[in-house]
Design a protein around this motif. Structure first.
Motif: not given
Length: 263
Positions: A180-191, A230-240
């Motif tokens: 599994e891959q996990e990505v964390t996201i922050w949303v800001l305005r004027d810090d 959090i999501f499952d990665v695909r089987h294809d190789k390379g840059t996503v």
């Protein structure tokens, strides 16, 4: 009468309106009469000076008595009882407004040891006056904050979108294989964090120029302007490549991209 000179009687005003009689030669009488003429000429000046009000709280001292003691009376009149006799130089505190009675201006005072009474104002001299309390200026009308042009309706009555957002993202695994891959996201305005922003994630694996909209179930940003996916990665190789978009509750938008390598 010695030397054939005549004698006269003149009344001289003392320190508390009590007359004192003294016998003077006729030349002294003439001099006194001339002095009286001058005194009459000075009456307006004396009246003006006595009309001056000494502020309450001022400090005065006994003066101009030619060394005599000044009577402190129980009231503003020579008929009131004498409370005590004050030595020249004695300091007093003014406790109120002066009052004119019988042609004499009486000043209410208090001695250093707390005894109150009245004295003739002409026999005191001002030492100091209280410092006036500064008047507080009226509170200034607060200046309204500058109006944000983006918050005003447009000519068609529609509210414009909010100001742009800053979107930041970070993947947990820069390189990944079969997990599994996990990505964390922050949303800001004027810090500052933007709460409740809607976030979507699109992926592009290089096969074509279009993004596949796989991840739309991302929770809105929390009090820190953060959300995760959090999501499952695909089987294809390379840059996503992940393209992340955010929309604030006021319509402001922002986006960013982040990549990871799939083994």
């Amino acid at each position: 009468m010695p030397n054939g000179r005549s004698w006269g009687t003149v009344m001289v005003g003392p320190r508390d309106q009590r007359p004192v009689t003294s016998r003077l030669p006729w030349r002294a009488v003439v001099s006194a009469l001339l002095a009286g003429v001058l005194t009459v000429a000075l009456v307006p000046v004396l009246v003006w000076a006595q009309a001056d009000q000494i502020p309450t709280g001022s400090t005065v001292r006994v003066a101009n008595t030619d060394g005599d003691r000044l009577n402190l009376r129980a009231g503003p009149s020579t008929t009131d009882p004498i409370a005590r006799a004050l030595e020249p130089g004695t300091t007093l505190t003014v406790t109120g407004s002066a009052r004119t009675v019988g042609g004499t201006r009486w000043l209410p005072v208090r001695t250093a040891d707390g005894q109150s009474g009245w004295v003739s104002q002409q026999y005191v001299q001002v030492v100091s006056t209280p410092t006036p309390t500064p008047t507080r200026p009226p509170d200034a009308t607060p200046t309204p904050p500058p109006t944000d042009p983006s918050a005003a309706p447009s000519s068609d009555g529609q509210m414009p979108l909010g100001r742009p957002l800053t979107v930041e993202a970070k993947v947990k695994f820069p390189e990944i294989q079969g997990r599994e891959q996990e990505v964390t996201i922050w949303v800001l305005r004027d810090d500052q964090p933007v709460v409740g922003a809607a976030v979507t994630i699109e992926t592009w694996d290089g096969d074509d120029a279009t993004f596949d909209e796989h991840f739309r179930d991302v929770e809105p940003t929390d009090d820190e302007g953060r959300t995760q996916s959090i999501f499952d990665v695909r089987h294809d190789k390379g840059t996503v490549e992940l393209r992340i978009k955010a929309v604030a509750p006021d319509g402001g938008e922002g986006q960013t991209t982040v990549t990871y390598f799939r083994r």
